[in-house]
Enzyme design. Structure first.
Site, PDB file in Angstrom:
ATOM      1  N   GLU A   1       1.785  -0.577  -4.999  1.00  0.00           N
ATOM      2  CA  GLU A   1       0.758   0.417  -5.287  1.00  0.00           C
ATOM      3  C   GLU A   1       1.460   1.763  -5.210  1.00  0.00           C
ATOM      4  O   GLU A   1       1.666   2.307  -4.134  1.00  0.00           O
ATOM      5  CB  GLU A   1      -0.396   0.392  -4.278  1.00  0.00           C
ATOM      6  CG  GLU A   1      -1.515   1.319  -4.708  1.00  0.00           C
ATOM      7  CD  GLU A   1      -2.145   2.178  -3.620  1.00  0.00           C
ATOM      8  OE1 GLU A   1      -3.232   2.687  -3.845  1.00  0.00           O
ATOM      9  OE2 GLU A   1      -1.539   2.367  -2.547  1.00  0.00           O
TER      10      GLU A   1
ATOM     11  N   ASP B   1       0.825  -1.202   0.000  1.00  0.00           N
ATOM     12  CA  ASP B   1       0.000   0.000   0.000  1.00  0.00           C
ATOM     13  C   ASP B   1       0.864   1.258   0.000  1.00  0.00           C
ATOM     14  O   ASP B   1       1.836   1.347   0.750  1.00  0.00           O
ATOM     15  CB  ASP B   1      -0.856  -0.039   1.276  1.00  0.00           C
ATOM     16  CG  ASP B   1      -1.976   0.963   1.279  1.00  0.00           C
ATOM     17  OD1 ASP B   1      -2.894   0.830   0.471  1.00  0.00           O
ATOM     18  OD2 ASP B   1      -1.927   1.888   2.124  1.00  0.00           O
TER      19      ASP B   1
HETATM   20  C1  GLC Z   1      -4.177   2.954  -0.703  1.00  0.00           C
HETATM   21  C2  GLC Z   1      -5.419   2.098  -0.616  1.00  0.00           C
HETATM   22  C3  GLC Z   1      -6.558   2.952  -0.192  1.00  0.00           C
HETATM   23  C4  GLC Z   1      -6.244   3.539   1.167  1.00  0.00           C
HETATM   24  C5  GLC Z   1      -4.919   4.282   1.147  1.00  0.00           C
HETATM   25  C6  GLC Z   1      -4.433   4.574   2.523  1.00  0.00           C
HETATM   26  O1  GLC Z   1      -4.257   3.891  -1.694  1.00  0.00           O
HETATM   27  O2  GLC Z   1      -5.644   1.463  -1.838  1.00  0.00           O
HETATM   28  O3  GLC Z   1      -7.769   2.261  -0.154  1.00  0.00           O
HETATM   29  O4  GLC Z   1      -7.255   4.417   1.546  1.00  0.00           O
HETATM   30  O5  GLC Z   1      -3.916   3.532   0.530  1.00  0.00           O
HETATM   31  O6  GLC Z   1      -3.999   3.409   3.155  1.00  0.00           O
END
Ligand code: GLC
Length: 557
Positions: free
Chosen positions: A282, A220
């Protein structure tokens, strides 16, 4: 405009590994399947539905967080990285899920949230209980405020969900004191990755889940762990999709060079385990040349290709993003990934039903311009068949195999995404793509669970999208996905090589091995070469065998 892009690494050999061509299905545990009727999906619910994923034909699942959490951000606020929240089950339920998935040949990737913990994490509680300058505080980003009494935040950074990225704490002596950084919700304090203890802790968390048999981690906010040391003012608005755009300076909170050392350490840990465990970034980072630094040979295995997700539904835009993506990942010897939907964006069946060129909406509400549902689904099906024919690895988001739209008329009172409140009710946020999915048209909660309970309201149209209305129904979106995944495997498309045949203003055609793929974005129907053997199509062709508007066809030339 012809270009050949092949999937070969720098040494000239094909890149090996299950993950280089895998189709990975994202499960959002809250909304997949509820075994106990409390209206929130859970791990036993997922385990009971694994056969669906086998029938669909995916290779792996990625589970969004199921760890103990106050759920300030639907579980992306983790209070304990080594357990399961009672909402979702218990640790043995996770073990069972992993074992049952493996026995069906499905790999399991879990979500790791290293950029912040929950404010309920024992580390943060300890930080609040100790004085400024304590070791406990140094695990987070605490600073004195600006202004004579420190009543102004330390800098001007905004939180991704809206409002300031800093919150002032009350010191143990009862006085207003320091501020802590949270790039997301106030319940998600950012960790200080310059502290070696934080690094050691996460290496241990990796081992904890690797020892339990997981096949990898979706990381994340992978571009957000390290901040520019001076925490300089930024003066720009902040949003979840903003990474590092090509035409402006790199933001001080994203994509700092120091993050790469962290992933090299992690990679060494994963490489010590058998069975090709993977890391997926991500990272909302642009341009692609910066993004692929996360997937250099000694770092992560994959990074989500958000530039692809964001590309407009036009032939030139799709041509450009596909070509650029393949070239960028080839330059580091990594597989390309493709994704159209996830739990943070408007589902592609609705997004593509908005006029082309509409800026990406952060949620859609009843009072907003509504997408054209039929057009959106038609384009979504065409986009999916285009995506699943591309070489590399593809990510699916639960429910897209049913053609599920966004819930675009959800009552605002039902919203739970912190974005809605923190943006002062200007951004509706992500609830519309997180609604529990329909399995059976006539069952309570459309088969999501044994009762009517559903943590977000399900729209009435869910009945017509339910799995049992689509299984074995020729032409249904579900059967379209199944056929596509079967052919993708048979033709080795994930390991293939893309060769453009045509990339005009309204038509794209490419070969991938023995398969030819054509998408018509334009008005007039497009004829196939004579003798073409059609293997799959996102919609029926015209009576004389031409490809209508917004349709993708797979054929043998
Ligand atoms: C990422 C996740 C999202 C979350 C954010 C904070 O972007 O995909 O859902 O709100 O991180 O953890």
């Amino acid at each position: 405009m012809n270009s050949n892009v092949s999937k070969e690494d720098r040494s000239g050999g094909p890149i090996a590994g299950w993950w280089t061509e895998a189709v990975i299905y994202q499960i959002y545990p809250r909304s997949f399947a509820d075994s106990n009727g409390d209206g929130i999906g859970d791990l036993p619910g997922i385990t009971a539905r694994l056969d669906h994923l086998v029938e669909l034909g995916v290779d792996a699942v990625w589970l969004s967080p199921f760890y103990p959490s106050p759920q300030a951000d639907a579980g992306y606020d983790v209070a304990d990285y080594r357990d399961v929240d009672p909402l979702f089950g218990r640790l043995p339920d996770a073990d069972k899920l992993i074992a049952e998935a493996h026995s069906r040949g499905l790999r399991v990737i879990v979500d790791l949230v290293p950029s912040h913990t929950s404010s309920a994490h024992p580390w943060f509680t300890a930080a609040l209980a100790t004085a400024p300058g304590s070791l406990e505080r140094s695990r987070y980003v605490f600073r004195d405020g600006r202004g004579p009494d420190g009543e102004q935040p330390p800098n001007d950074w905004q939180s991704v969900f809206g409002g300031p990225a800093w919150t002032r704490v009350v010191e143990p002596d009862g006085r207003p004191g320091q501020w802590y950084l949270h790039l997301f919700d106030t319940g998600q304090p950012d960790l200080n990755w310059d502290n070696p203890e934080v690094r050691t802790e996460f290496l241990d968390v990796l081992r904890f889940w690797l020892d339990r048999g997981v096949d990898g981690f979706r990381v994340d906010v992978a571009h957000g762990l390290i901040k520019q040391a001076d925490l300089a003012d930024w003066q720009e608005p902040q949003e979840i999709l903003s990474g590092n755009e090509a035409d402006r300076p790199r933001p001080p909170m994203w994509d700092q060079d120091g993050v790469h050392e962290i992933y090299r350490d992690w990679r060494r840990v994963l490489d010590g385990y058998p069975g090709e465990r993977i890391l997926v970034a991500e990272a909302w980072v642009e341009p692609a040349e910066r993004l692929v630094r996360y997937v250099r040979p000694d770092e992560m295995h994959q990074a989500f290709n958000f530039e692809y997700l964001l590309a407009a539904w036009t032939a030139p835009a799709q041509y450009a993003v596909i070509t650029r993506s393949l070239e960028a990942t080839d330059s580091v010897g990594a597989p390309t990934t493709w994704v159209l939907s996830n739990h943070d964006v408007v589902r592609h069946a609705s997004r593509l039903g908005l006029p082309i060129g509409t800026p990406r909406p952060n949620g859609i509400g009843a009072g907003d311009p509504q997408p054209d549902a039929a057009l959106g689904l038609r384009r979504a099906r065409a986009a999916t068949l285009l995506m699943l024919a591309l070489p590399g690895s593809a990510y699916l988001y639960q429910g897209e195999e049913l053609g599920l739209p966004e819930h675009t008329t959800m009552p605002d009172e039902a919203r739970q995404d912190p974005t809605w409140a923190r943006s002062g009710h200007t951004q509706r946020g992500r609830d519309g793509c997180r609604v529990p999915i329909p399995w059976e048209a006539d069952a309570p909660s459309y088969g999501f669970g044994p009762t009517d309970a559903s943590w977000l309201p399900q729209p009435e149209v869910w009945a017509e999208y339910a799995l049992d209305r689509q299984r074995e129904v020729p032409g249904s979106t579900y059967e379209m996905y199944r056929t596509a995944l079967r052919l993708r495997r048979e033709y080795g498309l994930g390991q293939g090589t893309l060769r453009w045949r045509e990339s005009g203003d309204t038509v794209l055609t490419f070969d991938n091995g023995d398969l030819t793929v054509l998408t018509n974005f334009g008005e007039p129907p497009v004829s196939l070469p004579s003798g073409a053997e059609v293997l799959h199509a996102s919609e029926p062709l015209t009576d004389d065998g031409a490809v209508p508007t917004d349709v993708t066809v797979w054929f043998r030339a």
